[in-house]
Design an enzyme around this catalytic site. Structure first.
Site, PDB file in Angstrom:
ATOM      1  N   ASP A 119       0.798  -1.060   0.148  1.00  0.00           N
ATOM      2  CA  ASP A 119      -0.012  -0.005  -0.049  1.00  0.00           C
ATOM      3  C   ASP A 119       1.023   1.172   0.145  1.00  0.00           C
ATOM      4  O   ASP A 119       1.878   1.473   0.892  1.00  0.00           O
ATOM      5  CB  ASP A 119      -0.843  -0.021   1.099  1.00  0.00           C
ATOM      6  N   PHE A 121       1.150   5.674  -0.544  1.00  0.00           N
ATOM      7  CA  PHE A 121       0.809   6.770   0.026  1.00  0.00           C
ATOM      8  C   PHE A 121       1.153   7.989  -0.870  1.00  0.00           C
ATOM      9  O   PHE A 121       1.584   8.923  -0.905  1.00  0.00           O
ATOM     10  CB  PHE A 121       1.843   7.277   1.232  1.00  0.00           C
ATOM     11  N   HIS A 126      -3.925  13.829   0.719  1.00  0.00           N
ATOM     12  CA  HIS A 126      -4.152  13.057   1.985  1.00  0.00           C
ATOM     13  C   HIS A 126      -2.935  13.075   2.905  1.00  0.00           C
ATOM     14  O   HIS A 126      -3.085  13.103   4.126  1.00  0.00           O
ATOM     15  CB  HIS A 126      -4.396  11.773   1.307  1.00  0.00           C
ATOM     16  N   GLU A 187     -10.520   3.882   3.417  1.00  0.00           N
ATOM     17  CA  GLU A 187      -9.663   4.703   2.869  1.00  0.00           C
ATOM     18  C   GLU A 187     -10.149   4.171   1.520  1.00  0.00           C
ATOM     19  O   GLU A 187      -9.945   3.120   1.055  1.00  0.00           O
ATOM     20  CB  GLU A 187      -8.228   4.157   3.141  1.00  0.00           C
ATOM     21  N   GLU A 189      -9.545   4.211  -2.160  1.00  0.00           N
ATOM     22  CA  GLU A 189      -8.126   3.697  -3.187  1.00  0.00           C
ATOM     23  C   GLU A 189      -8.503   3.130  -4.436  1.00  0.00           C
ATOM     24  O   GLU A 189      -9.418   2.591  -4.649  1.00  0.00           O
ATOM     25  CB  GLU A 189      -7.172   3.007  -2.336  1.00  0.00           C
ATOM     26  N   ASP A 222      -8.887   0.195   1.982  1.00  0.00           N
ATOM     27  CA  ASP A 222      -7.993   0.111   3.217  1.00  0.00           C
ATOM     28  C   ASP A 222      -8.391   0.259   4.529  1.00  0.00           C
ATOM     29  O   ASP A 222      -8.277   1.125   4.951  1.00  0.00           O
ATOM     30  CB  ASP A 222      -6.674   0.655   2.890  1.00  0.00           C
ATOM     31  N   ARG A 226      -7.770   3.901  13.291  1.00  0.00           N
ATOM     32  CA  ARG A 226      -6.926   4.796  13.664  1.00  0.00           C
ATOM     33  C   ARG A 226      -6.480   4.997  14.968  1.00  0.00           C
ATOM     34  O   ARG A 226      -5.186   5.306  15.042  1.00  0.00           O
ATOM     35  CB  ARG A 226      -7.782   6.185  13.232  1.00  0.00           C
ATOM     36  N   GLN A 229      -3.627   2.465  14.988  1.00  0.00           N
ATOM     37  CA  GLN A 229      -2.789   2.800  14.357  1.00  0.00           C
ATOM     38  C   GLN A 229      -1.840   4.201  14.691  1.00  0.00           C
ATOM     39  O   GLN A 229      -0.523   3.852  14.544  1.00  0.00           O
ATOM     40  CB  GLN A 229      -3.437   3.202  12.849  1.00  0.00           C
ATOM     41  N   LYS A 242      -3.938  -1.994  10.485  1.00  0.00           N
ATOM     42  CA  LYS A 242      -4.364  -1.880   8.978  1.00  0.00           C
ATOM     43  C   LYS A 242      -4.604  -3.442   8.550  1.00  0.00           C
ATOM     44  O   LYS A 242      -5.188  -3.796   7.396  1.00  0.00           O
ATOM     45  CB  LYS A 242      -3.045  -1.478   8.120  1.00  0.00           C
ATOM     46  N   THR A 246      -8.683  -5.799   4.104  1.00  0.00           N
ATOM     47  CA  THR A 246      -8.533  -4.835   2.918  1.00  0.00           C
ATOM     48  C   THR A 246      -9.382  -5.540   1.886  1.00  0.00           C
ATOM     49  O   THR A 246      -9.189  -6.467   1.576  1.00  0.00           O
ATOM     50  CB  THR A 246      -7.094  -4.727   2.353  1.00  0.00           C
ATOM     51  N   GLU A 347     -10.148  12.402   7.604  1.00  0.00           N
ATOM     52  CA  GLU A 347      -9.856  13.641   7.121  1.00  0.00           C
ATOM     53  C   GLU A 347     -11.372  14.517   6.976  1.00  0.00           C
ATOM     54  O   GLU A 347     -11.501  15.405   7.488  1.00  0.00           O
ATOM     55  CB  GLU A 347      -9.557  13.665   5.735  1.00  0.00           C
TER      56      GLU A 347
END
Length: 400
Positions: A119, A121, A126, A187, A189, A222, A226, A229, A242, A246, A347
């Site tokens: 994965d 970034f 973001h 997430e 993606e 994903d 939080r 994490q 994580k 997924t 976010e």
């Protein structure tokens, strides 16, 4: 169940434009024999193996396998031949008679064996937002971020197909604090499904050859805890926050179907090193949507992703790491400049400081048990209009 997607759509979620040529795998009581390679056709699916045998189609032996593994290993020349043949058949519905599977009892399954999962970034917006949230008094981006595609190895064994429920994970949330996550997130993606066009040689893949290794694209969620994490991630990055699940869409959209979606990347400062520059350094103009319990909460644009698919592959292999058929690369969360374009609740709700109001009067900072998330996407279609990618859906179950 609308098999052109991948499961039951929450009430209120509107229909998407039709899927173009896509491939997946179905099982269940509505199909003959073991799992079958299939293609979405409206509200049902095409038994691709059956059609290939009946018409003496190209590479019929690969299409009779129980998943896409053999096709992924065959390389781009074979992919183009198979996808071109299938696109012609899908454009002529009369030729499909006798090869359509009934919707009742047919369920999508994981379409390929995930070899490795990495994965990345790749979205600057973001990365900046996450940096502002977690390091409010520091620089939001790490010094290396604009120099290379940052990524981490994930767990291939916890990749699941769309429609698979996701149990709330548990883990350490702080010193002496162990329990279910209270900050479960999504997430949105893009996932790049890799195959092989020249074997698994342990040598760098030049940028100009990188897209020859990409069979197609899936949508990827994903799921992220939080609170777990945030506590575990320094100094080496996420693990339990994580690794529990997924989700990917059931249908893989071949890269050739997205020929009209390629766009130039955004401006970069500083310029990437030479091994990350070249004509294949282009992004995909996809518009994603995040639906929570049937309500649209965000529309992240992929057009501005800072790092492009070819760069991810060139960088991943630059130390000699080999690629394998079935490798899955995630783009990382896709987010835009406006709040309604942010690709995760970290976010959207600014880590709980700005909860997202919903039409029923409730609000969300993070996901509750029973919440159902659907991520969809559309792209410019060859010949005009737009096409859909296969959606990815999941419902949150209580912690075990």
């Amino acid at each position: 169940m609308r098999l052109g997607s991948s499961g039951t759509r929450p009430a209120g979620t509107p229909a998407q434009p039709p899927l173009g040529t896509a491939l997946g795998v179905v099982a269940g009581s509505g199909r003959p024999g073991p799992s079958r390679i299939a293609a979405p056709v409206g509200d049902t699916v095409l038994d691709v193996a059956s059609l290939a045998v009946a018409e003496h189609g190209p590479h019929a032996a690969l299409l009779q396998q129980p998943n896409l593994d053999g096709l992924l290993a065959a390389g781009r020349a074979v992919w183009r031949e198979v996808v071109g043949w299938l696109a012609e058949r899908l454009a002529d519905p009369d030729r499909l008679s006798g090869h359509l599977l009934p919707a009742t009892g047919v369920v999508p399954v994981l379409p390929f064996t995930v070899a490795d999962y990495v994965d990345f970034f790749a979205c600057e917006q973001h990365a900046v937002n996450a940096g502002k949230i977690y390091r409010p008094r520091g620089e939001p981006l790490a010094p290396n971020w604009r120099h290379l595609p940052v990524g981490y190895h994930g767990r291939a064994g916890t990749v699941v197909v769309s429609g698979t429920p996701v149990a709330r994970p548990a883990g350490q949330r702080g010193p002496g604090d162990m329990g279910p996550s209270g900050a479960l997130d999504v997430e949105a993606e893009i996932g790049y499904v890799l195959g092989s066009s020249r074997g698994a040689a342990a040598e760098p893949v030049p940028l100009e050859d990188a897209l020859d290794h990409v069979f197609g694209v899936v949508l990827l969620n994903d799921w992220s805890a939080r609170d777990i994490q945030a506590w575990e991630s320094r100094p080496l990055g996420p693990l339990l926050g994580k690794s529990f699940a997924t989700s990917i869409s059931a249908w893989v959209t071949p890269l050739d179907e997205l020929a009209a979606a390629w766009i130039d990347p955004p401006p970069r400062d500083p310029p990437p090193l030479p091994y990350l520059l070249g004509p294949t350094d282009r992004g995909l103009d996809l518009t994603l949507e995040i639906w929570l319990n049937g309500e649209l909460v965000s529309s992240p644009p992929a057009a501005d992703l800072y790092w492009t698919p070819a760069q991810l592959i060139a960088h991943l292999t630059s130390n000699g790491a080999p690629l394998r058929a079935g490798d899955l690369l995630g783009s990382g969360t896709v987010s835009g400049a406006r709040r309604e374009q942010r690709g995760c609740f970290l976010e959207l709700a600014w880590n709980g400081a700005e909860p997202v109001g919903l039409a029923d009067g409730s609000a969300r900072s993070y996901l509750l048990d029973g919440d159902e998330v659907v991520i969809t996407a559309t792209a410019p279609a060859v010949g005009g209009g737009r096409l859909s990618l296969g959606e990815v859906q999941g419902k949150i179950l209580p912690a075990r």
